[in-house]
Design a protein around this motif. Structure first.
Motif, PDB file in Angstrom:
ATOM      1  N   PRO A 119       0.816  -1.229   0.000  1.00  0.00           N
ATOM      2  CA  PRO A 119       0.000   0.000   0.000  1.00  0.00           C
ATOM      3  C   PRO A 119       0.842   1.268   0.000  1.00  0.00           C
ATOM      4  O   PRO A 119       1.675   1.475   0.868  1.00  0.00           O
ATOM      5  N   MET A 120       0.617   2.118  -0.997  1.00  0.00           N
ATOM      6  CA  MET A 120       1.346   3.384  -1.111  1.00  0.00           C
ATOM      7  C   MET A 120       0.957   4.359  -0.003  1.00  0.00           C
ATOM      8  O   MET A 120       1.715   5.244   0.336  1.00  0.00           O
ATOM      9  N   GLU A 121      -0.260   4.195   0.558  1.00  0.00           N
ATOM     10  CA  GLU A 121      -0.732   5.108   1.586  1.00  0.00           C
ATOM     11  C   GLU A 121       0.056   4.968   2.882  1.00  0.00           C
ATOM     12  O   GLU A 121       0.057   5.852   3.719  1.00  0.00           O
ATOM     13  N   ASP A 122       0.710   3.824   3.060  1.00  0.00           N
ATOM     14  CA  ASP A 122       1.451   3.564   4.292  1.00  0.00           C
ATOM     15  C   ASP A 122       2.805   4.248   4.208  1.00  0.00           C
ATOM     16  O   ASP A 122       3.782   3.679   3.745  1.00  0.00           O
ATOM     17  N   ASP A 123       2.860   5.517   4.661  1.00  0.00           N
ATOM     18  CA  ASP A 123       4.120   6.257   4.586  1.00  0.00           C
ATOM     19  C   ASP A 123       4.979   6.049   5.828  1.00  0.00           C
ATOM     20  O   ASP A 123       6.047   6.630   5.947  1.00  0.00           O
ATOM     21  N   GLN A 124       4.518   5.199   6.748  1.00  0.00           N
ATOM     22  CA  GLN A 124       5.295   4.910   7.960  1.00  0.00           C
ATOM     23  C   GLN A 124       6.336   3.818   7.709  1.00  0.00           C
ATOM     24  O   GLN A 124       7.299   3.707   8.451  1.00  0.00           O
ATOM     25  N   GLU A 126       8.224   1.179   4.461  1.00  0.00           N
ATOM     26  CA  GLU A 126       8.415   0.863   3.046  1.00  0.00           C
ATOM     27  C   GLU A 126       8.728  -0.620   2.906  1.00  0.00           C
ATOM     28  O   GLU A 126       9.302  -1.217   3.815  1.00  0.00           O
TER      29      GLU A 126
END
Length: 192
Positions: A119-124, A126
């Protein structure tokens, strides 16, 4: 892997050669810390304006397995780097020692496809693709490079701008000779 299984904890060596070949496919967790001199990080060394004694980066790595609803536990890698590097100040064009710090969190996935669908939305966190010869040293170096400011400068008021950067000599004489407004030029052309 059994959810209740206790995994061995492997202590990482601080030797750069060992850090470039870590087996993240093995069912074990890792932890380690150490100091890397800038000379052990060739891409970081290219960015440095000079290397002084004590310049380098303290690093700390921890991995653990986190339960994931409906699937196998995911291996999480936490990386922290902190250190000092000398760069050229873009204001005064002199040497500038900068203290940098970066903390990152990664999820280790089995395949490139899993990384692509992460998910790209998970910026916490990688995704990182697991490998038997994972280059942890390269990851540490990448995180250091990402923490370098785009325009390195001394703290506000600590240096004087370089003359060639902002005009300087001859600026007063240029101020009296204002360039002609380009719209006035177009207006005159239209009249003719």
């Amino acid at each position: 892997m059994n959810r209740n299984q206790v995994l061995p904890q492997v202590e990482l060596s601080s030797d750069p050669k060992v850090l470039s070949r870590i087996d993240f496919c093995a069912p074990q967790s890792y932890q380690g810390a150490g100091f890397l001199e800038i000379s052990a990080l060739p891409r970081v060394a290219e960015e440095a304006s000079c290397i002084e004694s004590g310049d380098g980066f303290q690093w700390e790595v921890k991995t653990h397995f986190a339960n994931s609803p409906g699937s196998e536990p995911q291996q999480i890698l936490e990386l922290a780097v902190k250190g000092r590097i000398h760069l050229v100040c873009q204001s005064c064009l002199q040497d500038c020692g900068l203290d940098l710090a970066q903390q990152s969190r990664f999820v280790i996935v089995a395949t490139e496809e899993e990384a692509d669908t992460f998910p790209m939305e998970d910026d916490q966190q990688e995704p990182l693709v697991a490998s038997q010869h994972f280059d942890l040293l390269g990851l540490i170096e990448d995180e250091i490079l990402l923490s370098i400011p785009l325009i390195p400068k001394h703290p506000e008021g600590a240096c004087q701008p370089h003359i060639s950067s902002f005009g300087g000599v001859g600026e007063a004489s240029d101020a009296s000779e204002k360039p002609q407004n380009p719209f006035n030029i177009l207006k005159n052309m239209k009249k003719n």
